[in-house]
Design a protein around this motif. Structure first.
Motif, PDB file in Angstrom:
ATOM      1  N   ASP A  93      45.617  47.703  45.009  1.00 34.31           N
ATOM      2  CA  ASP A  93      44.357  46.975  45.133  1.00 34.31           C
ATOM      3  C   ASP A  93      43.219  47.715  44.446  1.00 34.31           C
ATOM      4  OD1 ASP A  93      45.468  44.886  46.512  1.00 34.31           O
ATOM      5  OD2 ASP A  93      44.960  45.689  48.498  1.00 34.31           O
ATOM      6  N   LEU A  94      43.262  49.058  44.539  1.00 30.14           N
ATOM      7  CA  LEU A  94      42.202  49.844  43.914  1.00 30.14           C
ATOM      8  C   LEU A  94      42.230  49.705  42.395  1.00 30.14           C
ATOM      9  CD1 LEU A  94      39.860  51.743  44.501  1.00 30.14           C
ATOM     10  CD2 LEU A  94      41.455  53.669  44.323  1.00 30.14           C
ATOM     11  N   GLU A  95      43.413  49.680  41.827  1.00 30.48           N
ATOM     12  CA  GLU A  95      43.527  49.485  40.376  1.00 30.48           C
ATOM     13  C   GLU A  95      42.927  48.130  39.978  1.00 30.48           C
ATOM     14  OE1 GLU A  95      44.480  51.397  37.943  1.00 30.48           O
ATOM     15  OE2 GLU A  95      45.027  53.097  39.225  1.00 30.48           O
ATOM     16  N   ARG A  96      43.196  47.116  40.790  1.00 33.01           N
ATOM     17  CA  ARG A  96      42.644  45.789  40.499  1.00 33.01           C
ATOM     18  C   ARG A  96      41.127  45.780  40.640  1.00 33.01           C
ATOM     19  NH1 ARG A  96      41.144  42.054  43.967  1.00 33.01           N
ATOM     20  NH2 ARG A  96      42.264  43.066  45.693  1.00 33.01           N
TER      21      ARG A  96
ATOM     22  N   LEU B 131      39.039  48.218  40.304  1.00 32.53           N
ATOM     23  CA  LEU B 131      38.375  49.052  39.310  1.00 32.53           C
ATOM     24  C   LEU B 131      38.770  48.686  37.886  1.00 32.53           C
ATOM     25  CD1 LEU B 131      38.512  52.571  41.041  1.00 32.53           C
ATOM     26  CD2 LEU B 131      36.692  50.861  41.079  1.00 32.53           C
ATOM     27  N   HIS B 132      39.406  47.550  37.731  1.00 31.65           N
ATOM     28  CA  HIS B 132      39.714  47.059  36.392  1.00 31.65           C
ATOM     29  C   HIS B 132      38.400  46.668  35.698  1.00 31.65           C
ATOM     30  CE1 HIS B 132      41.149  44.347  33.202  1.00 31.65           C
ATOM     31  NE2 HIS B 132      42.302  44.988  33.307  1.00 31.65           N
ATOM     32  N   PRO B 133      38.288  46.911  34.376  1.00 30.45           N
ATOM     33  CA  PRO B 133      37.033  46.585  33.677  1.00 30.45           C
ATOM     34  C   PRO B 133      36.516  45.171  33.908  1.00 30.45           C
ATOM     35  CG  PRO B 133      38.441  47.887  32.247  1.00 30.45           C
ATOM     36  CD  PRO B 133      39.239  47.601  33.497  1.00 30.45           C
ATOM     37  N   ILE B 134      37.433  44.196  33.971  1.00 31.09           N
ATOM     38  CA  ILE B 134      36.987  42.805  34.197  1.00 31.09           C
ATOM     39  C   ILE B 134      36.347  42.680  35.576  1.00 31.09           C
ATOM     40  CG2 ILE B 134      37.738  40.414  34.515  1.00 31.09           C
ATOM     41  CD1 ILE B 134      37.637  41.258  31.630  1.00 31.09           C
ATOM     42  N   SER B 135      36.981  43.317  36.580  1.00 32.80           N
ATOM     43  CA  SER B 135      36.418  43.245  37.929  1.00 32.80           C
ATOM     44  C   SER B 135      35.081  43.952  38.026  1.00 32.80           C
ATOM     45  CB  SER B 135      37.413  43.871  38.925  1.00 32.80           C
ATOM     46  OG  SER B 135      38.647  43.188  38.917  1.00 32.80           O
ATOM     47  N   LEU B 136      34.936  44.994  37.247  1.00 29.25           N
ATOM     48  CA  LEU B 136      33.711  45.794  37.330  1.00 29.25           C
ATOM     49  C   LEU B 136      32.523  45.179  36.610  1.00 29.25           C
ATOM     50  CD1 LEU B 136      35.230  49.344  36.743  1.00 29.25           C
ATOM     51  CD2 LEU B 136      34.335  48.442  38.891  1.00 29.25           C
ATOM     52  N   THR B 137      32.788  44.250  35.679  1.00 32.69           N
ATOM     53  CA  THR B 137      31.704  43.769  34.814  1.00 32.69           C
ATOM     54  C   THR B 137      31.457  42.273  34.882  1.00 32.69           C
ATOM     55  OG1 THR B 137      33.246  43.560  32.947  1.00 32.69           O
ATOM     56  CG2 THR B 137      32.085  45.658  33.175  1.00 32.69           C
TER      57      THR B 137
ATOM     58  N   ASP C 242      35.233  45.776  24.717  1.00 33.23           N
ATOM     59  CA  ASP C 242      36.195  46.458  25.592  1.00 33.23           C
ATOM     60  C   ASP C 242      35.771  47.885  25.938  1.00 33.23           C
ATOM     61  OD1 ASP C 242      36.464  47.408  23.013  1.00 33.23           O
ATOM     62  OD2 ASP C 242      38.634  47.730  23.181  1.00 33.23           O
ATOM     63  N   VAL C 243      34.534  48.237  25.588  1.00 33.49           N
ATOM     64  CA  VAL C 243      34.066  49.604  25.831  1.00 33.49           C
ATOM     65  C   VAL C 243      33.310  49.654  27.152  1.00 33.49           C
ATOM     66  CG1 VAL C 243      32.697  51.532  24.953  1.00 33.49           C
ATOM     67  CG2 VAL C 243      33.892  50.015  23.354  1.00 33.49           C
ATOM     68  N   LEU C 244      33.934  50.253  28.156  1.00 33.23           N
ATOM     69  CA  LEU C 244      33.316  50.323  29.480  1.00 33.23           C
ATOM     70  C   LEU C 244      32.347  51.499  29.537  1.00 33.23           C
ATOM     71  CD1 LEU C 244      33.729  48.635  32.068  1.00 33.23           C
ATOM     72  CD2 LEU C 244      35.229  50.455  32.900  1.00 33.23           C
TER      73      LEU C 244
ATOM     74  N   GLY D 192      28.955  55.969  40.601  1.00 27.28           N
ATOM     75  CA  GLY D 192      28.498  54.592  40.611  1.00 27.28           C
ATOM     76  C   GLY D 192      29.607  53.589  40.858  1.00 27.28           C
ATOM     77  N   LEU D 193      30.863  53.997  40.672  1.00 28.73           N
ATOM     78  CA  LEU D 193      31.975  53.090  40.957  1.00 28.73           C
ATOM     79  C   LEU D 193      32.030  52.709  42.426  1.00 28.73           C
ATOM     80  CD1 LEU D 193      34.904  54.609  38.832  1.00 28.73           C
ATOM     81  CD2 LEU D 193      33.619  52.517  38.387  1.00 28.73           C
ATOM     82  N   ALA D 194      31.463  53.553  43.268  1.00 32.56           N
ATOM     83  CA  ALA D 194      31.487  53.252  44.709  1.00 32.56           C
ATOM     84  C   ALA D 194      30.784  51.944  45.017  1.00 32.56           C
ATOM     85  CB  ALA D 194      30.841  54.393  45.484  1.00 32.56           C
ATOM     86  N   THR D 195      29.782  51.579  44.216  1.00 35.66           N
ATOM     87  CA  THR D 195      29.059  50.329  44.441  1.00 35.66           C
ATOM     88  C   THR D 195      29.987  49.131  44.334  1.00 35.66           C
ATOM     89  OG1 THR D 195      27.042  51.307  43.554  1.00 35.66           O
ATOM     90  CG2 THR D 195      27.135  48.908  43.654  1.00 35.66           C
TER      91      THR D 195
END
Length: 465
Positions: free
Chosen positions: A450-453, A455-461, A181-183, A408-411
């Protein structure tokens, strides 16, 4: 009692300590090869393998009617004692030697012969009764005994490395679960890339180890093919037609290793390709674990001006001048073992290439290099697990801050706001020291829910749009 006994060989007479189980051939080797200071007893797997080879040979010769029961039984009993750990201190020849391993073979012949003589109630050196060559070495040559014993000894040694690798792999798996759970921000070319979890990073190391374990099992299978019975050059001169097949079958039973007789003993006597293959796999293992250690050193660098993503266990004070400094000494020692293994691989490669015609005379340095690589890798993997990986902790809050502030979140938003907008956001985030999330909301490119969704860790990884 006399302190020395007289023995003879091709070169003449020499005096051997009366209590020694080795004889004149071993004495010559000790005098000739003061090279490494390491006796062959430093590799007990090799001594054990030699004892099994000699027992299989004696048993076969008894069965085929070439060795009488009394002599054979004494030789077998001596071999079994040695296989169980007795008299290893009598194997005194230097591991690095000329003669294609002849000195090692003669050391074994003499120790077995003299122990067998004791069992028969005779004095050491009474070779008219039982001879190191005529009886112990019957139907054999160094050129089939030594490589067979070396291959068998390697089969004995490799499981220790596989166990150490498996134990370290499971330690990385445990850490991957702990850090699931460590992003964090992943990196390519040391530059910020896209988010991942620290758990994913550590699971990668476990997968790398698992792949290498599979490659090592493949390489060790090649070591199970032996040339016992080929004698001098593989033609089987001075052996019974049934000797090779029967002796290898007995050796398989004695050792518990699924050995097989080579289809072409002439080829097997001169070809060291299996050692090159195994050494290449050991090099692969060393290179990959060294890369992992590079990562651990980099990720733990700091603590104030480095990456500072993880903490390695403090194992020692790091400096004689800088108070409070702690160095990544465990990954560093593993790096050094890796460098050594790469060097050993070069040695093995050149030794295998240096063979000429029907024999490779350089198998002793191959043996020394192979066993060093295996033993030191076992120590390195065990040390890395116990003194480093099991105690690693994560700087969770620091990593979360880094992810939140990373351009890097912009990617991750490319599919939703387009590459041009994502590039603009990334540039402004860096230039204005603002977060991607803040700028996206300010420009109205995505609504907050939508942005929260997105940028959620699951969505990001994980995959998904």
């Amino acid at each position: 009692m006399a302190k020395f006994r007289s023995e003879h060989d091709l070169l003449g007479e020499a005096f051997v300590p009366s209590e020694a189980y080795w004889g004149i051939h071993t004495l010559r080797a000790v005098e000739n090869f003061p090279i490494s200071g390491l006796p062959i007893s430093s590799y007990p797997e090799l001594i054990r393998a030699l004892a099994y080879v000699k027992e299989a040979a004696a048993t076969t010769n008894i069965e085929l009617g070439h060795l009488d029961q009394a002599h054979g039984a004494a030789i077998i009993r001596a071999c079994r004692e040695i296989a169980e750990g007795a008299l290893h201190e009598q194997f005194v020849v230097d591991v690095i030697q000329g003669g294609a391993g002849t000195s090692t073979n003669m050391n074994a012949n003499e120790v077995i012969a003299n122990r067998a003589l004791e069992m028969l109630g005779r004095e050491k050196g009474d070779y008219e009764v039982l001879h190191p060559i005529n009886h112990v070495n019957m139907s054999q040559s160094t050129n089939d005994v030594y490589p067979t014993a070396l291959r068998l000894a390697t089969c004995f040694a490799i499981p220790k490395l596989l166990t150490a690798m498996s134990d370290l792999r499971h330690a990385f798996i445990d850490k991957s679960k702990e850090f699931d759970d460590v992003l964090k921000i992943g990196r390519t070319q040391l530059q910020d890339a896209v988010p991942m979890t620290l758990g994913q990073e550590f699971l990668t190391y476990a997968v790398m180890l698992e792949e290498d374990e599979a490659r090592l099992r493949e390489a060790i299978d090649l070591m199970r093919e032996v040339n016992l019975g080929g004698t001098a050059i593989g033609t089987g001169i001075n052996t019974d037609v049934k000797y090779a097949t029967r002796s290898v079958a007995l050796l398989r039973e004695l050792s518990g290793v699924e050995l097989r007789l080579s289809d072409n003993l002439i080829e097997a006597t001169q070809d060291c390709g299996a050692f090159v293959q195994l050494s290449g796999v050991l090099k692969r293992i060393a290179v990959k674990i060294s890369k992992v250690c590079n990562d651990l050193r980099l990720l733990s660098s700091g603590p104030q001006s480095g990456f500072n993503e993880i903490n390695l266990p403090a194992r020692a004070a790091g400096s004689s001048i800088m108070p409070g400094k702690v160095n990544p000494i465990i990954p560093e020692v593993v790096n050094q073992v890796a460098f050594e293994v790469v060097g050993n691989d070069i040695t093995i490669t050149m030794a295998a290439e240096g063979g000429q015609l029907q024999l490779n005379a350089f198998e002793p340095i191959i043996a020394h290099s192979i066993f060093k690589s295996i033993e030191h890798l076992v120590g390195a993997f065990t040390t890395l697990r116990m003194h480093c990986v099991e105690g690693i902790t994560a700087n969770r809050e620091f990593l979360l801050e880094r992810v939140s502030a990373s351009a890097g979140l912009a990617t991750a938003l490319n599919p939703h706001i387009g590459y041009e907008n994502a590039t603009l956001i990334a540039k402004r985030a860096l230039a204005e020291n603002r977060s991607v999330k803040e700028l996206v909301l300010e420009l109205g490119l995505v609504n907050e829910a939508d942005l929260e969704r997105l940028l959620h860790p699951i969505s990001l990884t994980t995959p998904g749009i």
